[in-house]
Scaffold this motif. Structure first.
Motif: not given
Length: 233
Positions: A20, A24-25, A48, A52
């Motif tokens: 990823q 995005l995280k 997601i 994760s």
């Protein structure tokens, strides 16, 4: 903000999977902190997997702490620095000889495995304590997180960096409402602060410390720029 966190969070793609993106995280983590949405809700919003999200949110929180702590949360050390804090309290709030407003906030948590009665507070629910010292402008100077279920006095006695604070000055007085207001503003901006925390205790410590860093004006500007970038992509 993404660029600064990139070295700590970027992973290599493999033949089995693509990693990823750091942006995005970070977006998922900020949404979780700002809205209080649980992992199940986030997995549908960002497509997601919940597993994760469970893994990378604590890592992102720790990365933010390691990256921004030295420049965002600076606890005074020299007597002159403490005197400056006292002068601001005197001029803004008419509280003299006060080097900080100190208070503790009980954060509701899910009972830890094997925790027994360690995290039960006097209100009969499981919690960890966020002990914070703020200046006259609602900025946190010192934060200690993790004492289980104890009152303010007992938590203060256990604080790690307590020796660095001047002992001949007032830290708790009627000026305590200043830090209460600071914590209130924190909870209004980061709604996860008012929910029951589902993570393990260590991850919760990281998340609470990170909130205090995220209240900094410069960091909030970086967060807004990150949101705009995520919306464009």
């Amino acid at each position: 903000m993404v660029e600064r966190l990139m070295p700590m969070l970027k992973k290599k793609d493999t033949k089995m999977r693509f990693t990823q993106e750091v942006g995005l995280k970070l977006a998922v983590t900020l949404r979780h902190l700002a809205s209080g949405n649980d992992y199940t809700s986030l997995q549908y919003s960002f497509r997601i997997s919940k597993s994760s999200i469970c893994r990378f949110i604590p890592l992102v929180c720790q990365a933010i702490i390691d990256t921004y702590k030295p420049e965002v949360m600076k606890c005074p050390k020299a007597p002159e620095e403490w005197n400056n804090v006292a002068k601001r309290f005197a001029s803004k709030w008419n509280y003299f000889n006060c080097v900080g407003a100190l208070d503790g906030k009980h954060i509701t948590i899910k009972k830890p495995k094997g925790g027994g009665s360690l995290y039960i507070n006097y209100k009969k629910f499981h919690s960890i304590v966020l002990m914070a010292l703020s200046n006259a402008k609602y900025r946190f100077l010192f934060v200690d997180v993790g004492a289980g279920g104890a009152g303010d006095g007992r938590t203060w006695q256990k604080c790690n960096n307590r020796a660095g604070l001047p002992q001949d000055r007032n830290h708790r007085s009627s000026a305590c409402r200043v830090v209460e207001n600071a914590v209130g503003l924190l909870q209004m901006r980061w709604r996860v602060f008012g929910t029951m925390m589902q993570q393990d205790v260590q991850a919760q410590w990281n998340g609470k410390s990170e909130w205090c860093f995220l209240e900094d004006d410069q960091l909030l500007t970086s967060i807004e720029e990150t949101k705009e970038l995520c919306n464009k992509t």
